[in-house]
Design a protein around this motif. Structure first.
Motif, PDB file in Angstrom:
ATOM      1  N   ALA A  99      51.942  38.696 -18.667  1.00  0.00           N
ATOM      2  CA  ALA A  99      51.140  38.444 -19.854  1.00  0.00           C
ATOM      3  C   ALA A  99      49.759  37.931 -19.471  1.00  0.00           C
ATOM      4  CB  ALA A  99      51.838  37.424 -20.741  1.00  0.00           C
ATOM      5  N   VAL A 100      48.768  38.257 -20.282  1.00  0.00           N
ATOM      6  CA  VAL A 100      47.414  37.771 -20.054  1.00  0.00           C
ATOM      7  C   VAL A 100      47.334  36.326 -20.528  1.00  0.00           C
ATOM      8  CG1 VAL A 100      44.993  38.044 -20.663  1.00  0.00           C
ATOM      9  CG2 VAL A 100      46.421  40.055 -20.274  1.00  0.00           C
ATOM     10  N   GLY A 101      46.855  35.440 -19.666  1.00  0.00           N
ATOM     11  CA  GLY A 101      46.711  34.046 -20.035  1.00  0.00           C
ATOM     12  C   GLY A 101      45.426  33.821 -20.809  1.00  0.00           C
ATOM     13  N   VAL A 102      45.458  32.908 -21.782  1.00  0.00           N
ATOM     14  CA  VAL A 102      44.297  32.588 -22.609  1.00  0.00           C
ATOM     15  C   VAL A 102      44.078  31.083 -22.557  1.00  0.00           C
ATOM     16  CG1 VAL A 102      43.256  32.712 -24.895  1.00  0.00           C
ATOM     17  CG2 VAL A 102      44.791  34.533 -24.131  1.00  0.00           C
ATOM     18  N   GLN A 103      42.865  30.665 -22.181  1.00  0.00           N
ATOM     19  CA  GLN A 103      42.542  29.252 -22.153  1.00  0.00           C
ATOM     20  C   GLN A 103      42.247  28.740 -23.562  1.00  0.00           C
ATOM     21  OE1 GLN A 103      39.595  28.166 -19.226  1.00  0.00           O
ATOM     22  NE2 GLN A 103      40.273  29.767 -17.844  1.00  0.00           N
ATOM     23  N   THR A 104      42.142  27.441 -23.704  1.00  0.00           N
ATOM     24  CA  THR A 104      41.869  26.824 -25.004  1.00  0.00           C
ATOM     25  C   THR A 104      40.567  27.379 -25.587  1.00  0.00           C
ATOM     26  OG1 THR A 104      42.963  24.795 -24.287  1.00  0.00           O
ATOM     27  CG2 THR A 104      41.499  24.637 -26.198  1.00  0.00           C
ATOM     28  N   PRO A 105      40.606  27.906 -26.817  1.00  0.00           N
ATOM     29  CA  PRO A 105      39.400  28.512 -27.397  1.00  0.00           C
ATOM     30  C   PRO A 105      38.295  27.487 -27.661  1.00  0.00           C
ATOM     31  CG  PRO A 105      41.389  29.201 -28.568  1.00  0.00           C
ATOM     32  CD  PRO A 105      41.781  28.057 -27.680  1.00  0.00           C
ATOM     33  N   VAL A 106      37.073  27.991 -27.708  1.00  0.00           N
ATOM     34  CA  VAL A 106      35.892  27.212 -28.059  1.00  0.00           C
ATOM     35  C   VAL A 106      35.287  27.837 -29.311  1.00  0.00           C
ATOM     36  CG1 VAL A 106      33.599  26.469 -27.313  1.00  0.00           C
ATOM     37  CG2 VAL A 106      35.467  26.586 -25.654  1.00  0.00           C
ATOM     38  N   GLN A 107      34.898  27.023 -30.278  1.00  0.00           N
ATOM     39  CA  GLN A 107      34.327  27.541 -31.519  1.00  0.00           C
ATOM     40  C   GLN A 107      32.938  28.121 -31.276  1.00  0.00           C
ATOM     41  OE1 GLN A 107      34.040  24.695 -34.694  1.00  0.00           O
ATOM     42  NE2 GLN A 107      33.102  26.144 -36.126  1.00  0.00           N
ATOM     43  N   VAL A 108      32.686  29.302 -31.865  1.00  0.00           N
ATOM     44  CA  VAL A 108      31.396  29.964 -31.759  1.00  0.00           C
ATOM     45  C   VAL A 108      30.573  29.648 -33.008  1.00  0.00           C
ATOM     46  CG1 VAL A 108      30.203  32.193 -31.674  1.00  0.00           C
ATOM     47  CG2 VAL A 108      32.270  31.812 -30.306  1.00  0.00           C
ATOM     48  N   LEU A 109      29.360  29.142 -32.811  1.00  0.00           N
ATOM     49  CA  LEU A 109      28.461  28.912 -33.938  1.00  0.00           C
ATOM     50  C   LEU A 109      27.685  30.178 -34.297  1.00  0.00           C
ATOM     51  CD1 LEU A 109      26.945  25.377 -33.205  1.00  0.00           C
ATOM     52  CD2 LEU A 109      28.723  25.995 -34.857  1.00  0.00           C
ATOM     53  N   GLY A 110      27.185  30.873 -33.269  1.00  0.00           N
ATOM     54  CA  GLY A 110      26.402  32.079 -33.532  1.00  0.00           C
ATOM     55  C   GLY A 110      26.343  32.959 -32.302  1.00  0.00           C
ATOM     56  N   ILE A 111      26.096  34.243 -32.545  1.00  0.00           N
ATOM     57  CA  ILE A 111      25.987  35.207 -31.458  1.00  0.00           C
ATOM     58  C   ILE A 111      24.964  36.252 -31.849  1.00  0.00           C
ATOM     59  CG2 ILE A 111      27.972  36.497 -32.377  1.00  0.00           C
ATOM     60  CD1 ILE A 111      28.629  37.306 -29.492  1.00  0.00           C
ATOM     61  N   SER A 112      24.079  36.616 -30.927  1.00  0.00           N
ATOM     62  CA  SER A 112      23.053  37.622 -31.209  1.00  0.00           C
ATOM     63  C   SER A 112      22.979  38.598 -30.053  1.00  0.00           C
ATOM     64  CB  SER A 112      21.686  36.961 -31.422  1.00  0.00           C
ATOM     65  OG  SER A 112      21.275  36.274 -30.251  1.00  0.00           O
ATOM     66  N   ARG A 113      22.679  39.839 -30.387  1.00  0.00           N
ATOM     67  CA  ARG A 113      22.608  40.913 -29.386  1.00  0.00           C
ATOM     68  C   ARG A 113      21.213  41.527 -29.421  1.00  0.00           C
ATOM     69  NH1 ARG A 113      26.079  44.657 -31.450  1.00  0.00           N
ATOM     70  NH2 ARG A 113      27.899  43.636 -30.540  1.00  0.00           N
ATOM     71  N   SER A 114      20.574  41.590 -28.245  1.00  0.00           N
ATOM     72  CA  SER A 114      19.244  42.182 -28.145  1.00  0.00           C
ATOM     73  C   SER A 114      19.093  42.861 -26.793  1.00  0.00           C
ATOM     74  CB  SER A 114      18.166  41.102 -28.313  1.00  0.00           C
ATOM     75  OG  SER A 114      16.870  41.640 -28.140  1.00  0.00           O
ATOM     76  N   THR A 115      18.668  44.120 -26.824  1.00  0.00           N
ATOM     77  CA  THR A 115      18.417  44.929 -25.618  1.00  0.00           C
ATOM     78  C   THR A 115      19.557  44.835 -24.611  1.00  0.00           C
ATOM     79  OG1 THR A 115      17.144  43.165 -24.543  1.00  0.00           O
ATOM     80  CG2 THR A 115      15.918  44.748 -25.901  1.00  0.00           C
ATOM     81  N   GLY A 116      20.790  44.916 -25.116  1.00  0.00           N
ATOM     82  CA  GLY A 116      21.939  44.992 -24.237  1.00  0.00           C
ATOM     83  C   GLY A 116      22.473  43.676 -23.732  1.00  0.00           C
ATOM     84  N   VAL A 117      21.977  42.553 -24.265  1.00  0.00           N
ATOM     85  CA  VAL A 117      22.451  41.241 -23.831  1.00  0.00           C
ATOM     86  C   VAL A 117      22.818  40.411 -25.056  1.00  0.00           C
ATOM     87  CG1 VAL A 117      21.856  39.087 -22.653  1.00  0.00           C
ATOM     88  CG2 VAL A 117      21.079  41.274 -21.729  1.00  0.00           C
ATOM     89  N   ASP A 118      24.012  39.798 -25.032  1.00  0.00           N
ATOM     90  CA  ASP A 118      24.448  38.872 -26.065  1.00  0.00           C
ATOM     91  C   ASP A 118      24.134  37.446 -25.638  1.00  0.00           C
ATOM     92  OD1 ASP A 118      25.466  41.018 -27.423  1.00  0.00           O
ATOM     93  OD2 ASP A 118      27.568  40.545 -27.058  1.00  0.00           O
ATOM     94  N   ALA A 123      26.497  46.741 -24.607  1.00  0.00           N
ATOM     95  CA  ALA A 123      25.734  47.965 -24.856  1.00  0.00           C
ATOM     96  C   ALA A 123      25.578  48.278 -26.338  1.00  0.00           C
ATOM     97  CB  ALA A 123      26.420  49.144 -24.170  1.00  0.00           C
ATOM     98  N   GLY A 124      26.060  47.410 -27.232  1.00  0.00           N
ATOM     99  CA  GLY A 124      25.996  47.689 -28.664  1.00  0.00           C
ATOM    100  C   GLY A 124      24.591  47.570 -29.229  1.00  0.00           C
ATOM    101  N   ALA A 125      24.479  47.929 -30.511  1.00  0.00           N
ATOM    102  CA  ALA A 125      23.190  47.859 -31.205  1.00  0.00           C
ATOM    103  C   ALA A 125      22.799  46.406 -31.435  1.00  0.00           C
ATOM    104  CB  ALA A 125      23.278  48.602 -32.534  1.00  0.00           C
TER     105      ALA A 125
END
Length: 684
Positions: free
Chosen positions: A305-324, A370-372
């Protein structure tokens, strides 16, 4: 699922010391459209696998406590290719890495990394003659081990034609930190004959450094491979377990994959997975830290099984020219190369698995995407773990898998039985990581076969598995489509069809430009029919030797009526400064006659140099003069004569004979002799 005591788990996470039953001898789950079968079983602890690059469809396998086996038509040949009269097999010791000379088509050289005693490892070269390893030659001796674990064993030829290998810290923190005298915890680099090449970053001649060192600071670098187009060395390093973490690490260690440059420092044993920017040593120069291209936390075996560490809350995420750019509500625990899954954002296109590119602050990290362009808020980020012992990896370079698979990096984890796929661009940047297959037992090495299938060595089950794409179109399947070769060398790629044709199909290989620096010498036109359509056939390429000192490139286009064309790209490394100069590379002579090749050196040597001429293929010609040539600092530029005589025989066939000429510290050059028959045709 195996329940393993803590004191045993550290040996498993360290590598191959113990063999437990495979968790899935029949293989595991695969993406839709893929199938799996067993190529061969009954092996004894296979460690390293490599396909002979000569079109013979032979798979070479090292067995940890045995030798080298050749697999042909799904079965081991009765006689081993090689065994070792001196062999030490305790813990992780034994017959480990295996690779072929980049000019194997001409010189038939096979290299192996082997432990010969509790205090010494070696790199040994064989010449492949009739599926037997002959002319056993010690290329490098005295490589360090303590006869237990962290011996490394990674072995391969880089795009520069140099031999690379890697050794761990011998389980005792040997060679770590600023130590430049020991080859432990290092990547080494040598010429093919074992001499020290030009350009090794720490070489100081008679000084205290070991001149072979190429990169430093690695715990247990077990396997390596080279990215096809960039030539970058990718090194898989087994990480520390929870009981043996490094300082200033807290918690368990990291399974790390490095994309390395010369002189870089992996950081061990001060750092593991948390390498900072900059360098920790400034002598003999500032060695930059190498940051993992991909890494995951070491964890106990949990049945795949794939192990998952304790999650961290995300406030915001932005994508520009191939980088988040990701902003977290609280400080996150991520470092460069971590595999992180983001879920539950306000834009589902961000809900995916990323690889951390950089960490600008305690509450931000970046990743390739690679998304928009766009943005989202909310959700969670959690680091993934795939097991506790990263092992073999390979880049997929064939047209036999779906197009999106080309350039992907596939690797295994020994303890979880997972195969993982990472999408990597030509600059070596990883944008996505996912589980490709589960239940693979104890995968220890991977290789792409001449048929374009992915082959997996299962250490505990003693089996080699074949993973194939079952929905291949009726097109040309070519393996590889990108490769590197050396001036004066020869190499092969393999061709087959995706489905059985109704009528015979002729595949033609064309040079794609007017100024080809490589030419097809065999297999220019291949015929496939309803019987042999899925049997790979080789195309042989020879790289020309020229007078300049520039690297070159060539392209070949493969066409067949009614099928989509395929392109093969070839990069040619210049060897003018390190190889003999030959007046010609090809001789065409009649039976009973001789021809001459004149040889000199490209630059003044420091002392006397002896070059020898050796036949590597065929028996229809022989050297009658100049089999050993001695050059001095005074006469190095004066051409010396080698005379090759074509034997008179009673048959009516032409013949091809190949020779190589080289000497210690010099890249071997190939000579092809076309011996033309001059006997009268016999009556039918």
């Amino acid at each position: 699922m195996h329940v393993i005591p803590t004191f045993l788990r550290r040996f498993i996470s360290a590598g191959l010391a113990l063999a437990f039953p495979a968790t899935g001898d029949a293989g595991g789950s695969l993406p839709a459209g893929f199938s799996e079968s067993v190529l061969v079983s009954g092996l004894t602890q296979p460690v390293s696998i490599a396909w002979a690059p000569d079109g013979s469809q032979r798979l070479f396998v090292t067995e940890k406590a045995g030798g080298i086996r050749v697999i042909r038509n799904g079965a081991p040949l009765a006689t081993p290719f090689a065994i070792f009269p001196q062999l030490y097999t305790q813990s992780e010791c034994g017959v480990l890495g295996l690779c072929f000379d980049p000019n194997y088509v001409a010189n038939r050289h096979v290299y192996v990394f082997v432990t010969i005693s509790a205090s010494e490892q070696r790199i040994v070269r064989f010449t492949d003659v009739g599926n037997r390893g002959t002319e056993r030659t010690n290329i490098l001796t005295g490589l360090p081990t303590l006869g237990v674990n962290h011996n490394g064993g990674a072995l391969g030829f880089g795009h520069d034609g140099k031999l690379y290998w890697a050794i761990g810290d011998n389980g005792a923190k040997r060679g770590v930190d600023g130590d430049l005298a020991s080859l432990a915890a290092k990547v080494g680099r040598a010429n093919a004959d074992g001499s020290v090449p030009l350009g090794n970053p720490f070489a100081d001649g008679s000084g205290p450094n070991n001149d072979y060192i190429w990169a430093t600071g690695f715990r247990n670098p077990f396997t390596m491979t080279f990215q096809p187009r960039s030539g970058k060395l990718w090194l898989n390093v087994v990480g520390s377990n929870a009981e043996g973490q490094t300082v200033p690490n807290s918690g368990p260690g990291y399974e790390q994959i490095f994309a390395l440059n010369a002189g870089e420092d992996g950081g061990y044993d001060d750092y593991e997975g948390n390498q900072p920017n900059g360098s920790r040593y400034n002598t003999p120069f500032a060695r930059p830290f190498a940051h993992p291209a991909l890494q995951y936390r070491t964890r106990p075996l949990t049945g795949g099984a794939v192990g998952v560490q304790t999650p961290v809350q995300v406030l915001g995420i932005s994508r520009s020219t191939g980088v988040d750019v990701v902003l977290t509500a609280t400080p996150h625990p991520y470092f460069t190369g971590n595999v992180v899954r983001i879920t539950g954002t306000t834009d589902a296109t961000f809900d995916r698995t990323f690889v951390v590119r950089s960490v600008p602050s305690a509450t931000t990290f970046t990743a390739f995407d690679a998304g928009a362009d766009g943005s989202a808020s909310g959700g969670q980020a959690a680091a993934l773990s795939f097991g506790s012992s990263i092992t073999g990896g390979t880049f997929y370079d064939s047209s036999a898998f779906p197009a999106g698979s080309r350039g992907n990096f596939f690797f295994g984890d020994f303890t979880s039985g997972l195969l993982i796929r990472a999408k990597v661009n030509e600059r070596g940047k990883t944008s996505d990581v996912s589980v490709f297959s589960t239940g693979q037992g104890s995968p220890v090495d991977l290789a792409v076969g001449p048929d374009g299938a992915l082959y997996v060595a299962d250490f505990a089950a003693g089996a080699i598995r074949r993973i194939a794409w079952t929905q291949a179109p009726a097109d040309l399947l070519v393996t590889p489509t990108v490769f590197k070769m050396r001036e004066g060398g020869q190499a092969n790629f393999a061709v087959r069809l995706g489905s059985a044709p109704i009528v015979p199909v002729v595949v033609t290989t064309h040079g794609a430009s007017q100024n080809q620096n490589a030419v097809v010498t065999a297999g220019e036109m291949l015929t496939f029919n309803a019987t042999n359509w899925n049997v790979p056939q080789p195309v042989t390429i020879a790289a020309a030797t020229d007078a300049d000192d520039d690297d070159e490139s060539s392209e070949f286009v493969l066409t067949a009526p009614g099928l989509a064309a395929e392109t093969v790209s070839v990069s040619i490394t210049d060897t003018s400064a390190e190889a003999p100069l030959l007046s010609v590379n090809t001789l065409t002579i009649n039976e009973g006659s001789g021809g001459n090749v004149f040889v000199s050196l490209p630059q003044r040597p420091a002392g006397n140099v002896t070059l020898s001429v050796r036949r590597t293929l065929g028996i229809a010609a022989r050297v009658v003069h100049g089999g050993a040539l001695v050059f001095t600092p005074a006469n190095f530029a004066t051409p010396q004569r080698v005379t090759i005589y074509a034997n008179q025989d009673v048959n009516t066939r032409d013949a091809v004979v190949r020779f190589i000429i080289g000497g210690r510290g010099y890249t071997a050059r190939g000579i092809t002799v076309n011996a033309l028959d001059n006997d009268p045709l016999r009556a039918p």
